[in-house]
Design an enzyme around this catalytic site. Sequence first.
Site, mmCIF file in Angstrom:
data_model
loop_
_atom_site.group_PDB
_atom_site.id
_atom_site.type_symbol
_atom_site.label_atom_id
_atom_site.label_comp_id
_atom_site.label_asym_id
_atom_site.label_seq_id
_atom_site.Cartn_x
_atom_site.Cartn_y
_atom_site.Cartn_z
ATOM 1 N N SER A 139 0.855 -1.181 0.000
ATOM 2 C CA SER A 139 0.000 0.000 0.000
ATOM 3 C C SER A 139 0.891 1.231 0.000
ATOM 4 O O SER A 139 2.090 1.137 0.311
ATOM 5 C CB SER A 139 -0.872 -0.011 1.264
ATOM 6 N N TYR A 152 -2.377 -1.691 10.310
ATOM 7 C CA TYR A 152 -2.324 -1.752 8.850
ATOM 8 C C TYR A 152 -1.009 -1.162 8.347
ATOM 9 O O TYR A 152 -0.306 -1.771 7.527
ATOM 10 C CB TYR A 152 -3.516 -0.995 8.268
#
Length: 257
Positions: A139, A152
């Site tokens: 990401s 995350y």
Amino acid sequence: MQLTDKVSIITGAASGIGFGIAKRFVAAGGKVAIADINMDAARKAAAEFGEDRAMAVEMDVTSEAAVNAGVKTVADRWGRIDVLVSNAGVQIVHPVEQFPFDAWKKMLAIHLDGAFLTSRAVLPYMYEQGSGSIIFQGSVHSKLASALKAPYVTAKHGLLGLARVIAKEGGEKGVRANVICPGFVRTPLVDKQIPEQAENLGISEEEVVNDIMLGGTVTKEFTTIEDVAEIALLFAAFPSAALTGQSLLVSHGWCME
């Protein structure tokens, strides 16, 4: 680039980005194992490609036994494993001081343990055949941090390190490892975050989209599933070890290196 008869395992592939990658790989001539915790959804997704090109595999990526069994099922059917796309993921948002420990552990287990377990399971097959490509779904949060996303961000940063180690260890054995780093992709996972972040940050949903999610991009556009799938194909089909241990941002300029 083509994947003619190459065998790929894609986790979390019954829907969303994983399904988009599977679709692109099949279009490039590959065979795909739709590995997902939801077997009904995996079967439905695999049926769209036909049994000669796809198979459904039930896989909880946090379970060592389930991962090992699923990988063996694919190898037993098609005789090899050429590509792993570790894509399975979830999102839970809280400020650090309010983050439940169980939720923290769940996030790291799915994103980071899942990448480790699936990589460990496929590497012996790749080493034996002398070739393979491991692709982690990272990401922009592999590079940057955002509020409310401690586990995350932690996990996505960790994938960079794991990919680099695999690239070092696998280089002489023909195995490459790389990380895709997308910006926000408009999937159910992202749609779920919009009201959650609005509540946590005390702003409107429109502000979450325009300021938090797209504010740093150069086009005010979401990254698409097709954008990510094209990079996955690049990493999967690249013909040499010149492209290994790398991460590629696909974020409309949100993060630049």
